[in-house]
Every structure is written in C-alpha cells, then in structure tokens.
Design a protein around this motif. Sequence first.
Motif, mmCIF file in Angstrom:
data_model
loop_
_atom_site.group_PDB
_atom_site.id
_atom_site.type_symbol
_atom_site.label_atom_id
_atom_site.label_comp_id
_atom_site.label_asym_id
_atom_site.label_seq_id
_atom_site.Cartn_x
_atom_site.Cartn_y
_atom_site.Cartn_z
ATOM 1 N N VAL A 21 0.845 -1.006 0.081
ATOM 2 C CA VAL A 21 0.087 0.251 0.187
ATOM 3 C C VAL A 21 0.863 1.254 0.017
ATOM 4 O O VAL A 21 1.799 1.378 0.787
ATOM 5 C CB VAL A 21 -1.018 0.199 1.300
ATOM 6 N N LEU A 22 0.808 2.053 -1.038
ATOM 7 C CA LEU A 22 1.469 3.352 -1.112
ATOM 8 C C LEU A 22 0.664 4.453 -0.820
ATOM 9 O O LEU A 22 -0.552 4.793 -1.298
ATOM 10 C CB LEU A 22 2.073 3.393 -2.618
ATOM 11 N N ASP A 23 1.272 5.414 0.071
ATOM 12 C CA ASP A 23 0.648 6.497 0.712
ATOM 13 C C ASP A 23 -0.718 6.581 0.972
ATOM 14 O O ASP A 23 -1.727 7.260 0.647
ATOM 15 C CB ASP A 23 0.971 7.390 -0.560
ATOM 16 N N ASP A 112 9.553 25.911 1.529
ATOM 17 C CA ASP A 112 10.699 24.893 1.258
ATOM 18 C C ASP A 112 10.163 23.705 0.620
ATOM 19 O O ASP A 112 8.945 23.100 0.917
ATOM 20 C CB ASP A 112 11.005 24.565 2.818
ATOM 21 N N ARG A 113 11.030 23.177 -0.303
ATOM 22 C CA ARG A 113 10.667 21.833 -0.916
ATOM 23 C C ARG A 113 11.236 20.681 -0.071
ATOM 24 O O ARG A 113 12.196 20.544 0.351
ATOM 25 C CB ARG A 113 11.237 21.653 -2.430
ATOM 26 N N LEU A 114 10.066 19.734 0.255
ATOM 27 C CA LEU A 114 10.348 18.648 1.169
ATOM 28 C C LEU A 114 11.067 17.482 0.267
ATOM 29 O O LEU A 114 11.090 17.350 -1.011
ATOM 30 C CB LEU A 114 9.181 18.189 1.615
ATOM 31 N N THR A 115 11.807 16.575 0.808
ATOM 32 C CA THR A 115 12.067 15.305 0.352
ATOM 33 C C THR A 115 11.215 14.722 -0.423
ATOM 34 O O THR A 115 10.438 14.364 0.777
ATOM 35 C CB THR A 115 13.363 14.611 1.142
ATOM 36 N N ASN A 116 11.223 14.111 -1.294
ATOM 37 C CA ASN A 116 9.974 13.190 -1.942
ATOM 38 C C ASN A 116 10.910 11.830 -2.527
ATOM 39 O O ASN A 116 11.539 12.255 -3.222
ATOM 40 C CB ASN A 116 9.261 13.826 -2.976
ATOM 41 N N CYS A 117 10.185 10.872 -2.313
ATOM 42 C CA CYS A 117 11.017 9.724 -2.885
ATOM 43 C C CYS A 117 9.758 8.640 -3.796
ATOM 44 O O CYS A 117 8.778 8.243 -2.706
ATOM 45 C CB CYS A 117 11.617 8.822 -1.674
ATOM 46 N N GLY A 118 9.887 8.702 -4.805
ATOM 47 C CA GLY A 118 8.713 7.703 -5.576
ATOM 48 C C GLY A 118 9.288 6.414 -5.483
ATOM 49 O O GLY A 118 10.499 6.245 -5.043
ATOM 50 N N TYR A 119 8.498 5.555 -5.856
ATOM 51 C CA TYR A 119 8.873 3.905 -5.898
ATOM 52 C C TYR A 119 8.444 3.434 -7.188
ATOM 53 O O TYR A 119 7.421 3.309 -7.509
ATOM 54 C CB TYR A 119 7.972 3.385 -4.598
ATOM 55 N N GLY A 123 6.623 -6.223 -10.367
ATOM 56 C CA GLY A 123 6.218 -7.837 -10.161
ATOM 57 C C GLY A 123 5.663 -8.048 -11.469
ATOM 58 O O GLY A 123 6.671 -7.928 -12.680
ATOM 59 N N ASP A 124 4.683 -8.691 -11.937
ATOM 60 C CA ASP A 124 3.784 -9.055 -13.364
ATOM 61 C C ASP A 124 4.084 -7.742 -14.253
ATOM 62 O O ASP A 124 4.151 -7.753 -15.384
ATOM 63 C CB ASP A 124 2.657 -9.682 -13.117
ATOM 64 N N LEU A 125 3.751 -6.786 -13.473
ATOM 65 C CA LEU A 125 3.921 -5.378 -13.963
ATOM 66 C C LEU A 125 4.800 -4.193 -13.272
ATOM 67 O O LEU A 125 5.009 -4.629 -12.244
ATOM 68 C CB LEU A 125 2.490 -4.623 -14.176
ATOM 69 N N THR A 126 5.376 -3.363 -14.007
ATOM 70 C CA THR A 126 6.245 -2.470 -13.330
ATOM 71 C C THR A 126 5.304 -1.215 -13.118
ATOM 72 O O THR A 126 4.920 -0.658 -14.153
ATOM 73 C CB THR A 126 7.528 -2.161 -14.164
ATOM 74 N N VAL A 127 5.168 -0.466 -11.955
ATOM 75 C CA VAL A 127 4.423 0.364 -11.562
ATOM 76 C C VAL A 127 5.188 1.310 -10.879
ATOM 77 O O VAL A 127 6.034 1.029 -10.045
ATOM 78 C CB VAL A 127 3.387 0.070 -10.685
ATOM 79 N N PHE A 128 4.911 2.716 -11.453
ATOM 80 C CA PHE A 128 5.819 3.731 -10.795
ATOM 81 C C PHE A 128 4.755 4.890 -10.120
ATOM 82 O O PHE A 128 3.922 5.359 -10.795
ATOM 83 C CB PHE A 128 6.534 4.713 -11.918
ATOM 84 N N HIS A 129 4.960 4.951 -8.695
ATOM 85 C CA HIS A 129 4.287 6.026 -7.967
ATOM 86 C C HIS A 129 5.301 7.057 -7.719
ATOM 87 O O HIS A 129 6.209 6.809 -7.017
ATOM 88 C CB HIS A 129 3.686 5.475 -6.831
ATOM 89 N N PRO A 130 5.117 8.550 -8.101
ATOM 90 C CA PRO A 130 6.065 9.511 -8.078
ATOM 91 C C PRO A 130 5.919 10.113 -6.806
ATOM 92 O O PRO A 130 6.720 10.735 -6.452
ATOM 93 C CB PRO A 130 5.923 10.341 -9.408
ATOM 94 N N GLY A 131 4.797 10.096 -5.950
ATOM 95 C CA GLY A 131 4.670 10.958 -5.031
ATOM 96 C C GLY A 131 4.244 12.256 -5.441
ATOM 97 O O GLY A 131 3.524 12.446 -6.599
#
Length: 209
Positions: A21-23, A112-119, A123-131
């Motif tokens: 589960v993301l965010d 101010d810009r916070l640090t942000n880390c996408g992921y 798996g069977d698919l490649t999924v990108f969540h950039p935050g």
Amino acid sequence: MRITKLGHACVRLEQEGVALVLDPGVFTDPGAVDGATGVLVTHQHPDHLDVANLRATDAPIWTIPAVAEQLRAEAPDVAERVTVVRPGESFDAGVPVRAVGALHALIHPEIDRLTNCGYVVTGDLTVFHPGDALTRPGGEVDVLCVPSSAPWLRSADAVDLARAVGAPRNLAIHDRVYSEAGHGFLAAQMEALLPEGQEYVRLADGADL
C-alpha cells in the motif's frame, strides 16, 4: 498484478500474497491497509502520511529519513517498523522496489521543498508512483500513477510527465483537489495529447485497474 485505486494518492498493489500500500494519507480509509504486507510512504504531507492508517496495520514500512524522524517523534510505536530508504536504492518488499527522486515539486519559491521519494515496484507489471513530484522513473514502466490535481501541478505538467514516461497505462492519482469538471478537462486533454498507445484512466476509490 492487481492495482487498486484508493483515496487520493493511495494505491494498493497485490500479487501472489504480496500487498503493498502506497501513501495511505488522511483522504484514505484505514481499510486500505487491511492485510497489507508492506507500506511505502513518499513524503511527509498528511495527504500521503497518516499515523492512524499506519497504526491500522502491523506491516513493515519503507520510507525516507524525514518521515522516519517524524514518526519517531510522533508515533514511536509505528517507527519501530520503519526501514529507511533513499533515492537510488533498491530493496525487497516482497517484490523488487526501487526508490526514485529527491524533492517535492515546487509549490512556491517561498515554500521549502520537502524530500520526496517515488517508488518503482516490479512484479508481473512495473508500476511507478512518483509521490508529489514530476520525476522520471529512470526506465520503462507499464503503469504510471500520474498526479492529476495539486497546488503544484498544471495540466501541462501531467501531460508532459505521462508523455515522457511513456507508460501504456496512466492511472490518475492525487485527485482530491479538482472538481469533477476539472478532472473532465484534464481527461479530455490527456485523450487529445497523449500519443497512440498511451491510455489515461481515472478510477473511483476501490476500483481496480
């Protein structure tokens, strides 16, 4: 892989017993983390980070140093389950995950810009969540979770991110800011401006891609 759109910026990725589960932030029902095997948090803003939702699961949590520090101060019981990751690192969360990016998108020069880390989750698919960022994933992905409304986002930004990433499927996230009319405008622009072979879809909370 089953991809479920949940409240605002939250998505759930399930495959062969793994449920990431993301965010799960304040616009996400705590039920989003039921049965989770892991939670990924991109940054500190409350629409992405909600302690109550993290307490609703005993799953391990992967996140950036700033979030880990905040949790140590505000919720030490949750912080015990945190593993700190940094952009550029890869780790095993039941499936391979790669951390991407460095900073939150610019809201205003005086904020101010916070640090942000996408992921990037593979798996069977490649999924990108950039935050909350317009960072590229650094490789091909099957699904881009594309921010669709935010104080730091123009429709041109969303279109250009989708074009640059080139994912066949673009799932709208971060969608609590616009009205339904605004989302209609963005969908029409995506349909008109994305190249052939790229789909844009916005799902209701709880629906699967």
